[in-house]
Design an enzyme around this catalytic site. Structure first.
Site, PDB file in Angstrom:
ATOM      1  CG  ASP A   1      56.645  50.860  90.194  1.00 61.35           C
ATOM      2  OD1 ASP A   1      55.283  51.134  90.208  1.00 61.35           O
ATOM      3  OD2 ASP A   1      56.600  50.350  91.376  1.00 61.35           O
TER       4      ASP A   1
ATOM      5  CG  ASP B   1      51.495  50.052  94.613  1.00 61.12           C
ATOM      6  OD1 ASP B   1      51.426  50.263  96.149  1.00 61.12           O
ATOM      7  OD2 ASP B   1      50.764  50.074  93.625  1.00 61.12           O
TER       8      ASP B   1
ATOM      9  CG  ASP C   1      58.321  46.344  92.183  1.00 59.51           C
ATOM     10  OD1 ASP C   1      57.540  47.333  91.468  1.00 59.51           O
ATOM     11  OD2 ASP C   1      57.101  45.854  92.637  1.00 59.51           O
TER      12      ASP C   1
END
Length: 217
Positions: free
Chosen positions: A10, A12, A167
């Protein structure tokens, strides 16, 4: 043999410390349009989703015109007006270089649109590190596994030889839906307690802490 051939990241909150900026821009967008301002927790919960899915969640009663206005205001905030710094996390580039030098293929699966990902890849100089990428305007939104399925086919990697790093619960659930392992990072949008719900193989507190997990043979 390496445990994994492909590591999919991922963006961001995983490689770039952009959560604070996203929260600030989403809240300011609501203020400018005289809408209910979402809490920080609410914005964190939608990070990783496509913009359409994010707005569906945060503002489910907004009409199509209002959503168009929100997207335009948000983009102006993010690209021009908001000055919240969003550096790459300490150790992120060393992590990518170490994995690449060891023969791993690297890819990105992000809730960003293609234009946004290309911009930050060029700004950070990370573009050359990756063998492939998929964005939210090219596939179904996370946690649908389409992005991961397409990357596996493109890079000719079996599901059991790939791992997703993210995250957000959306990242880890996407991996689960695609039948691949996942590693959660606790320094981004969601905390360890939330990430555990998707049963990742590990949860780490810094980019370099995932090296032993990925490199295990």
């Amino acid at each position: 043999m390496k445990r994994y051939e492909l590591v999919i990241f991922d963006w961001d909150g995983t490689l770039m410390d952009s959560i604070g900026k996203i929260v600030a821009c989403m809240q300011q967008t609501a203020k400018e349009l005289s809408m209910l301002v979402p809490t920080e927790a609410a914005v964190r919960d939608i990070i990783g989703l496509s913009m359409d899915e994010a707005l569906n969640t945060l503002h489910p009663t907004a009409c199509a015109k209002t959503r168009e206005d929100m997207i335009a205001v948000y983009r102006q905030q993010y690209l021009q007006l908001n000055k919240t710094p969003s550096p790459v996390f300490d150790g992120a580039e060393e992590l990518l270089l170490t994995l690449k030098d060891s023969g791993h293929k690297l890819a990105v699966a992000t809730g960003k649109a293609r234009a946004g990902l290309n911009r930050v890849l060029n700004e950070t100089g990370f573009a050359a590190h990756f063998h492939g990428s998929r964005c939210a305007d090219e596939a179904k939104s996370k946690p649908d596994p389409q992005m991961l399925h397409e990357l596996l086919v493109q890079l000719n990697v079996a599901p059991e030889k790939a791992v997703m790093v993210g995250d957000s619960i959306h990242d880890l659930t996407m991996a689960k839906n695609a039948g691949i392992d996942a590693i959660g990072v606790s320094y981004g949008a969601h905390n360890e307690q939330i990430l555990k719900q998707a049963q990742p193989i590990a949860i780490v507190a810094s980019p370099l802490a995932m090296l032993p997990v990925i490199m295990e043979v």
